[in-house]
Enzyme design. Sequence first.
Site, mmCIF file in Angstrom:
data_model
loop_
_atom_site.group_PDB
_atom_site.id
_atom_site.type_symbol
_atom_site.label_atom_id
_atom_site.label_comp_id
_atom_site.label_asym_id
_atom_site.label_seq_id
_atom_site.Cartn_x
_atom_site.Cartn_y
_atom_site.Cartn_z
ATOM 1 C CB CYS A 2 -0.895 -0.107 1.174
ATOM 2 S SG CYS A 2 -2.368 -1.171 0.948
ATOM 3 N NE ARG A 27 4.714 1.624 0.460
ATOM 4 C CZ ARG A 27 5.351 1.785 1.820
ATOM 5 N NH1 ARG A 27 6.560 2.212 1.679
ATOM 6 N NH2 ARG A 27 5.057 1.563 2.614
ATOM 7 C CD1 TRP A 73 0.787 -6.550 -2.260
ATOM 8 C CD2 TRP A 73 -0.011 -6.959 -0.258
ATOM 9 N NE1 TRP A 73 1.092 -7.826 -1.955
ATOM 10 C CE2 TRP A 73 0.636 -8.139 -0.786
ATOM 11 C CE3 TRP A 73 -0.758 -6.896 1.080
ATOM 12 C CZ2 TRP A 73 0.740 -9.360 0.123
ATOM 13 C CZ3 TRP A 73 -0.675 -8.523 1.749
ATOM 14 C CH2 TRP A 73 0.032 -9.378 1.260
ATOM 15 C CG ASN A 97 0.273 1.138 4.391
ATOM 16 O OD1 ASN A 97 0.090 -0.262 4.748
ATOM 17 N ND2 ASN A 97 1.508 1.453 4.512
ATOM 18 N N GLY A 98 -2.439 -0.275 6.196
ATOM 19 C CA GLY A 98 -2.563 -1.001 7.366
ATOM 20 C C GLY A 98 -3.634 -1.805 7.370
ATOM 21 C CD GLU A 464 18.417 -13.984 -0.160
ATOM 22 O OE1 GLU A 464 17.536 -14.157 0.790
ATOM 23 O OE2 GLU A 464 18.277 -12.621 -0.685
ATOM 24 C CE LYS A 468 16.264 -12.107 -3.608
ATOM 25 N NZ LYS A 468 16.136 -11.889 -2.149
ATOM 26 C CD GLU A 471 11.869 -12.484 -2.891
ATOM 27 O OE1 GLU A 471 11.259 -12.039 -1.748
ATOM 28 O OE2 GLU A 471 12.930 -12.507 -3.145
ATOM 29 C CG HIS A 487 16.593 -38.595 6.620
ATOM 30 N ND1 HIS A 487 16.653 -39.818 7.213
ATOM 31 C CD2 HIS A 487 17.938 -37.742 6.817
ATOM 32 C CE1 HIS A 487 18.163 -39.961 7.545
ATOM 33 N NE2 HIS A 487 18.578 -38.923 7.435
ATOM 34 C CE LYS A 583 13.191 -3.423 -1.612
ATOM 35 N NZ LYS A 583 13.853 -4.526 -1.742
#
Length: 588
Positions: A2, A27, A73, A97-98, A464, A468, A471, A487, A583
């Site tokens: 947002c 964002r 968002w 936003n929130g 990481e 990447k 995403e 296993h 973001k």
Amino acid sequence: MCGIVGYVGKERAISKIMIGLKALEYRGYDSAGIAYAKNKKVKMIKKKGQISNLEKHLNYDENTNIGISHTRWATHGKALDVNSHPHHQGKITLVHNGIIENYDVLKKKLEKEGYVFKSDTDTEVAAATIDSIYKETHDMVEALAKASKTLKGSYAFAILNDDCLDTIYGIRKDSPLIVGLGESENIIASDIPAITHVTTSYVIPNNYDIVVLQKDKVKYYDQNKKEITKEIKNFSLKEETISKNGFDHFMLKEINEESEVVKRLISLYTDGEKVKDLVDISKYKYIDIVACGSAAFAGQIGKYYIEKFKNIRVNVYFASEYRYQKNFYGKDTLVILISQSGETADTLAALKIAKENATDTLAIINRKDSSIAREADKVIYTEAGIEIAVATTKAYLAQVIILLLLAIKGFDEEKSTIEDLKLLPNLITKYINNFDYTKISKLFVNKDHVFYLGRGIDYYLSMEGSLKLKEISYIHSEAFQAGELKHGSISLIDRNFGVIAVVTDKNVGGKTISNLKEVAARGAKIIAITNIHDDNFSDEKIEVDDINDVINPIITIIPMQMLAYNVAKLKGCDIDKPRNLAKSVTVE
Ligand code: G6P
């Protein structure tokens, strides 16, 4: 997550607003909208999809000097025009936003008062709540002070009121909001990039401060309607201006900036031979590293470094778990919060809990003046510069380097490690340019599943690398400790699988290679990122240098970032703004 922009001033508002809104695209969002005042009426346009879709319905020459806008968002209700912001109830139009946590209870109460809701959002309930209180107070500052006691959760609002359409009101709790101060124009937004076309002066309201923004003046009030003064800060335009500098994507530009980031960190935080006095972590018996996503994976590397040098027991936790689990606080514990944005809601909440429990906190943050940076006891900035691509690259690398500097301070290896770090800028450039990533990536572009395998530090790196890839390329990807695969998860492996092997840790490299033979025998294609040059255990090999076990994890991340980037590029994905991601994750 947002983005909010509100503008009031001497210029036509729509173009000023849209420049700001586009600067917040990074964002992450799935719809966008705007409300502006014209002829004493509020006009609202909201569209799902990209900002360009909203733009098709806008007249940039519209004679208006005030408006609020939003990229949404989705949290409550699907990404539809009707759920997009702004939302309007009574005399109130607002963007948010929130998350309003008690919106359901409030909605039922407001419906009894006669409010009818068009959307599925919590935000429309916030608009009605403020309107309902304003009906009694006829005073927006008082209405906002009261509303902030009623609304539970997190919010940043920019608000228009039909009774005073020369004013934008703002208030925040735990979500970011800044006020930009121009000449005969002022702007309110979620982040600095959205205000650079108006000003370089800004104010950060505290939680519950009420902002009253007009063309020629901005006033701030506390909860008792008392006017308060705020500190005016300035940012450097160079740092905050957003440009791809000729690169196809921000992500590639940011990977290419990693050499400079390393040089900057060495010059800022060392004197060339010794680490400067940052924060002495030696006095603590335990360290909890708390973060989300990539920042948590940087924390894993930090655990390896701190345990190795400082001999302090370190645990790494995802902030979304940490804030609700049982933790062991106290004077002998340090909680290190890591965040690029400095606004991640879960990490911010974890910080607050640690502080409430009288435990020292250190934040490792990229965005200056962000909420976590302001609230932590101590802060070290990663100084990576503004990062726009949703998938972090340079900020992650900077987090790892800061953790290394904290770990080596005061040890015999301090000088030699700083010398080794000075090798990094050239190595980074070499790894970006020396491999044919397009060719290597073709091996994986049609795979639906990829496992990243490594042991020890190579596993931490794999986490990481795997994040990447998933995403930005939408390929299902998981990191596994290579020895654990057999296993259970090896049952999944067949010829449709891709495996990326990270083999840099000499102590366990041979064992990982044995595990790779097992997956190769089941038909998986393997790309190895390794400093073992004389053994053939993969279909494609990215050979990195072997400096030492401290520096190797740092250099290995560059090929991983480049690999993810190139697979996503071959697949034609929206690399800088992957679907569903944000973001800055300012909700729980
Ligand atoms: C989001 C992003 C991740 C990022 C995480 C933590 O989920 O998609 O890439 O690592 O937030 O962000 P932070 O700003 O706290 O580092």
